[in-house]
Design a protein around this motif. Sequence first.
Motif, PDB file in Angstrom:
ATOM      1  N   ARG A  30      25.127  15.927  88.470  1.00 57.53           N
ATOM      2  CA  ARG A  30      23.712  16.140  88.771  1.00 57.53           C
ATOM      3  C   ARG A  30      23.302  15.244  89.932  1.00 57.53           C
ATOM      4  O   ARG A  30      23.802  14.136  90.078  1.00 57.53           O
ATOM      5  CB  ARG A  30      22.866  15.803  87.549  1.00 57.53           C
ATOM      6  CG  ARG A  30      23.048  16.753  86.404  1.00 57.53           C
ATOM      7  CD  ARG A  30      22.085  16.418  85.265  1.00 57.53           C
ATOM      8  NE  ARG A  30      22.232  17.368  84.194  1.00 57.53           N
ATOM      9  CZ  ARG A  30      23.148  17.300  83.248  1.00 57.53           C
ATOM     10  NH1 ARG A  30      23.991  16.295  83.214  1.00 57.53           N
ATOM     11  NH2 ARG A  30      23.224  18.212  82.312  1.00 57.53           N
ATOM     12  N   GLU A  34      18.808  12.880  84.315  1.00 58.69           N
ATOM     13  CA  GLU A  34      17.940  13.738  83.493  1.00 58.69           C
ATOM     14  C   GLU A  34      16.596  13.097  83.195  1.00 58.69           C
ATOM     15  O   GLU A  34      15.590  13.780  83.085  1.00 58.69           O
ATOM     16  CB  GLU A  34      18.667  14.088  82.198  1.00 58.69           C
ATOM     17  CG  GLU A  34      19.752  15.124  82.385  1.00 58.69           C
ATOM     18  CD  GLU A  34      20.243  15.660  81.054  1.00 58.69           C
ATOM     19  OE1 GLU A  34      19.454  15.737  80.107  1.00 58.69           O
ATOM     20  OE2 GLU A  34      21.428  15.991  80.987  1.00 58.69           O
ATOM     21  N   ASP A  35      16.561  11.770  83.055  1.00 61.35           N
ATOM     22  CA  ASP A  35      15.297  11.093  82.761  1.00 61.35           C
ATOM     23  C   ASP A  35      14.294  11.221  83.904  1.00 61.35           C
ATOM     24  O   ASP A  35      13.088  11.234  83.681  1.00 61.35           O
ATOM     25  CB  ASP A  35      15.540   9.606  82.481  1.00 61.35           C
ATOM     26  CG  ASP A  35      16.418   9.401  81.262  1.00 61.35           C
ATOM     27  OD1 ASP A  35      16.471  10.329  80.420  1.00 61.35           O
ATOM     28  OD2 ASP A  35      17.050   8.335  81.153  1.00 61.35           O
ATOM     29  N   ALA A  37      14.345  13.826  86.080  1.00 57.38           N
ATOM     30  CA  ALA A  37      14.299  15.226  86.498  1.00 57.38           C
ATOM     31  C   ALA A  37      12.891  15.792  86.436  1.00 57.38           C
ATOM     32  O   ALA A  37      12.560  16.720  87.173  1.00 57.38           O
ATOM     33  CB  ALA A  37      15.232  16.074  85.648  1.00 57.38           C
ATOM     34  N   ASN A  43      16.576  20.048  90.279  1.00 55.46           N
ATOM     35  CA  ASN A  43      17.600  19.159  89.746  1.00 55.46           C
ATOM     36  C   ASN A  43      18.900  19.944  89.676  1.00 55.46           C
ATOM     37  O   ASN A  43      19.332  20.355  88.609  1.00 55.46           O
ATOM     38  CB  ASN A  43      17.225  18.618  88.370  1.00 55.46           C
ATOM     39  CG  ASN A  43      18.188  17.544  87.927  1.00 55.46           C
ATOM     40  OD1 ASN A  43      18.949  17.025  88.723  1.00 55.46           O
ATOM     41  ND2 ASN A  43      18.160  17.220  86.653  1.00 55.46           N
TER      42      ASN A  43
END
Length: 116
Positions: A30, A34-35, A37, A43
């Motif tokens: 990625r 993710e935190d 995003a 993303n």
Amino acid sequence: MRYIRYASIAIFALALILVALANREMVTVRIVPEDLAGFTALNPAGQVPLFVVIFGAILAGLILGFIWEWIREAGERAAAARQAREMQRMRAEIKRLKAEKHEGKDEVLAILDDGR
């Protein structure tokens, strides 16, 4: 010496092949964690083999290192160029002074005195 170089290249290639074969499992890559995003509109993520990530990181490190060294050595390259220009100027001046010294003298003696 050539055989040592070929042997070194073969050992390095074999090591790279072994690393690639040992790390074939797929991993998700990625751009943004993710935190975080939620703060970004995009993303992108992709599935790639782990050895691609390893080799990509090594290649990125090499490229950054080469760029860093090139920037770091810029001052040294400029100093070398200045010294080369100064040396050329000094040689031209020595040649001019020798020509003035031998002006009006015998050409054979001037050539012998020139040291060639």
